[in-house]
Design a protein around this motif. Structure first.
Motif, short mmCIF file in Angstrom:
data_model
loop_
_atom_site.label_atom_id
_atom_site.label_comp_id
_atom_site.label_asym_id
_atom_site.label_seq_id
_atom_site.Cartn_x
_atom_site.Cartn_y
_atom_site.Cartn_z
N ARG A 188 57.75 -16.69 -31.30
CA ARG A 188 58.14 -17.04 -32.67
C ARG A 188 57.16 -17.99 -33.32
O ARG A 188 56.77 -17.82 -34.49
CB ARG A 188 59.54 -17.66 -32.66
CG ARG A 188 60.64 -16.68 -32.27
CD ARG A 188 62.01 -17.37 -32.29
NE ARG A 188 63.06 -16.45 -31.88
CZ ARG A 188 64.35 -16.81 -31.77
NH1 ARG A 188 64.71 -18.07 -32.04
NH2 ARG A 188 65.25 -15.92 -31.40
N ALA A 189 56.75 -19.02 -32.59
CA ALA A 189 55.83 -20.01 -33.17
C ALA A 189 54.48 -19.36 -33.48
O ALA A 189 53.87 -19.60 -34.53
CB ALA A 189 55.65 -21.18 -32.22
N THR A 190 54.01 -18.51 -32.55
CA THR A 190 52.72 -17.85 -32.75
C THR A 190 52.76 -16.89 -33.92
O THR A 190 51.81 -16.84 -34.74
CB THR A 190 52.31 -17.10 -31.47
OG1 THR A 190 52.20 -18.03 -30.39
CG2 THR A 190 50.98 -16.39 -31.65
N ILE A 191 53.83 -16.11 -34.05
CA ILE A 191 53.89 -15.13 -35.13
C ILE A 191 53.93 -15.80 -36.49
O ILE A 191 53.38 -15.28 -37.49
CB ILE A 191 55.09 -14.17 -34.94
CG1 ILE A 191 54.87 -12.87 -35.76
CG2 ILE A 191 56.39 -14.82 -35.34
CD1 ILE A 191 53.69 -12.07 -35.33
N LYS A 192 54.53 -16.98 -36.58
CA LYS A 192 54.53 -17.71 -37.85
C LYS A 192 53.12 -18.09 -38.26
O LYS A 192 52.73 -17.96 -39.43
CB LYS A 192 55.41 -18.96 -37.74
CG LYS A 192 56.90 -18.69 -37.73
CD LYS A 192 57.69 -19.99 -37.66
CE LYS A 192 59.18 -19.72 -37.65
NZ LYS A 192 59.97 -20.99 -37.55
N LYS A 193 52.32 -18.56 -37.30
CA LYS A 193 50.94 -18.93 -37.59
C LYS A 193 50.12 -17.71 -37.98
O LYS A 193 49.33 -17.75 -38.93
CB LYS A 193 50.31 -19.61 -36.37
CG LYS A 193 50.91 -20.97 -36.04
CD LYS A 193 50.22 -21.58 -34.82
CE LYS A 193 50.81 -22.92 -34.46
NZ LYS A 193 50.16 -23.52 -33.25
N LEU A 194 50.30 -16.61 -37.25
CA LEU A 194 49.55 -15.41 -37.57
C LEU A 194 49.91 -14.85 -38.94
O LEU A 194 49.03 -14.48 -39.73
CB LEU A 194 49.80 -14.34 -36.49
CG LEU A 194 49.29 -14.66 -35.08
CD1 LEU A 194 49.72 -13.56 -34.11
CD2 LEU A 194 47.77 -14.81 -35.06
N ASN A 195 51.21 -14.80 -39.23
CA ASN A 195 51.65 -14.26 -40.52
C ASN A 195 51.13 -15.10 -41.70
O ASN A 195 50.84 -14.57 -42.76
CB ASN A 195 53.18 -14.18 -40.57
CG ASN A 195 53.73 -13.09 -39.68
OD1 ASN A 195 53.00 -12.26 -39.16
ND2 ASN A 195 55.03 -13.08 -39.49
N TYR A 197 48.34 -16.36 -42.03
CA TYR A 197 46.97 -15.96 -42.33
C TYR A 197 46.84 -14.45 -42.51
O TYR A 197 45.75 -13.88 -42.42
CB TYR A 197 46.03 -16.43 -41.22
CG TYR A 197 45.82 -17.92 -41.22
CD1 TYR A 197 44.91 -18.52 -42.09
CD2 TYR A 197 46.56 -18.74 -40.38
CE1 TYR A 197 44.72 -19.90 -42.10
CE2 TYR A 197 46.39 -20.13 -40.39
CZ TYR A 197 45.47 -20.70 -41.24
OH TYR A 197 45.28 -22.06 -41.25
N GLY A 198 47.96 -13.78 -42.78
CA GLY A 198 47.92 -12.37 -43.11
C GLY A 198 47.74 -11.45 -41.92
O GLY A 198 47.34 -10.29 -42.07
N ASP A 204 45.87 -5.75 -36.99
CA ASP A 204 45.34 -6.94 -37.68
C ASP A 204 44.81 -7.95 -36.68
O ASP A 204 43.74 -8.54 -36.87
CB ASP A 204 46.44 -7.59 -38.53
CG ASP A 204 46.89 -6.72 -39.69
OD1 ASP A 204 46.11 -5.84 -40.11
OD2 ASP A 204 48.02 -6.92 -40.17
N LEU A 205 45.56 -8.14 -35.61
CA LEU A 205 45.17 -9.09 -34.58
C LEU A 205 43.88 -8.65 -33.89
O LEU A 205 42.97 -9.45 -33.65
CB LEU A 205 46.30 -9.23 -33.56
CG LEU A 205 46.15 -10.26 -32.45
CD1 LEU A 205 46.01 -11.66 -33.00
CD2 LEU A 205 47.35 -10.20 -31.50
#
Length: 411
Positions: A188-195, A197-198, A204-205
């Motif tokens: 959850r924490a990682t996906i928030k950071k990734l999202n 930045y688009g 995308d990753l």
């Protein structure tokens, strides 16, 4: 030769075992939940019928029942789940000795060397799927791929009772459009950071600069970039592989709040009975002790300290853990749960420097005494010898559970 990796995931494992052992549950929405009277009243797993009502793992029982008034709530029977987990692994072992558990209900299998005898990865997966259904009455979803990450992703893509193949030459078309959160290691924490930045999909990753991901997520960013691009090459560990033990812990949520030091001491002592026994079994000494408590407002507090002497004596470790707690907890709130960890483990043969003030002789006597007690408990049961203070109600639920198996199955 290209590797052939399987990831087998037993579908709705706890609930499936309960429905298999009790056919009257089949076809009804079922959720295995922690006991509300023991303050573990959350959904641990649910079957397909319960999923249809939107019931989610981790939500509290009363919320689940609001979604489905006919929901059947079953208490967990962990001995049964452990048993069926072992039975499934025995089936995996018929095809390869490279079987790596990933939790109780999931395993990776490297069947690269087995394809000469049992067919392609897909054919082996199909044999495993049918065998588990026939012999255990349970279903699995299996991913087949060229590395562990994509095999895990494949087992998640189609459920229940299904097989998904992710090939090396077509994986981009098959998985790059999936959400990045589907990838192993993206929480959850990682996906928030990734999202932010688009970065929304696995593609995308994969197409993001690895240097940017390293700046954003540290070393884990590079690892996730490799995962998305299919370059992850970690091995499936063999059956006899033993992960180095770095700590031994035991914790519990008490059935009532602990309100004083006198309430906490027997809980610590009971928890460390198990820790000390495991240390002696592993031939390990603890060089430090840590204790973590969660108060009635659900705040966590943790402390740790070095020990003046390495030991695996339960009583000595309990005294040090209690002293550590007593010196640090201010009792602004009652306590809801306690966890104790033996840390900085070393081999029993590791030399240690002692001084004039060490309790060496007393600790040695205690260790020998507790080894004898371990042997007696192994023969006659854990409750045959107990500390007197543990004979009262200490606010802990008994850990003993009865194992049941279907008629005709002997293991």
């Amino acid at each position: 030769m290209e590797r052939v990796i399987l990831h087998s995931d037993m579908n709705s494992f706890y609930a499936s075992v309960e429905c298999m052992l009790n056919p009257e549950l089949r076809g009804h929405p079922v959720a295995v939940c922690g006991a509300t009277e023991d303050r573990h009243g959350i959904v641990l797993t649910k079957n397909t019928e319960a999923k249809a009502y939107g019931i989610q793992t981790g939500e509290v029982v009363w919320q689940a029942k609001q979604k489905c008034k006919d929901l059947i709530v079953v208490k967990p029977n962990y001995e049964n789940y452990i048993k069926y987990s072992k039975l499934a692994r025995e089936i995996y072992n018929r095809y390869t000795d490279l079987v790596e558990p990933f939790g109780m209900d999931e395993c990776w299998l490297d069947v690269t060397g087995s394809t000469h005898s049992f067919g392609t990865g897909l054919e082996i997966a199909e044999k495993i799927r049918k065998t588990i259904k026939f012999e255990l009455g349970l279903t699995v979803s299996i991913g087949v791929s060229f590395n562990k990450v994509f095999a895990k992703l494949g087992s998640d893509m189609k459920k229940p009772d299904a097989i998904t193949v992710i090939n090396k030459d077509t994986f981009k078309e098959k998985i790059w459009q999936l959400p990045a959160s589907d990838l192993l290691g993206v929480g959850r924490a990682t996906i928030k950071k990734l999202n932010y930045y688009g970065i929304f999909t696995i593609g995308d990753l994969a197409n993001t600069s690895p240097d940017f991901l390293k700046d954003l997520l540290g070393v884990n960013g590079i690892l996730l970039w490799k995962y998305a691009n299919g370059t992850e090459k970690s091995l499936v560990t063999p059956n006899d592989f033993e992960v180095p033990i770095k700590s031994v812990s035991h914790g519990i949520t008490t059935v009532r709040d602990l309100q004083s030091n006198n309430d906490v001491w027997p809980v610590i002592l009971e928890l460390i009975q198990d820790i000390g026994e495991r240390l002696r079994k592993y031939n390990k000494y603890a060089s430090g002790i840590a204790i973590c408590v969660r108060d009635s407002e659900l705040h966590f507090k943790e402390w740790q300290t070095k020990l003046p002497q390495q030991t695996n004596s339960s009583f000595y470790l309990a005294k040090k853990a209690y002293k550590l707690f007593n010196e640090n907890y201010d009792w602004n709130c009652d306590i809801r749960s306690v966890t104790v960890r033996a840390i900085n483990l070393v081999s029993e043969q590791t030399p240690q420097q002692i001084d004039l003030f060490s309790e060496t002789q007393n600790i040695d006597k205690m260790e020998r005494l507790e080894t004898v007690i371990d042997n007696i408990r192994e023969r006659f049961g854990k409750d045959i010898i107990r500390n007197a203070v543990l004979c009262q109600d200490i606010g802990m639920k008994s850990m003993t559970a009865k194992l049941t198996m279907p008629t005709g199955m002997c293991r």
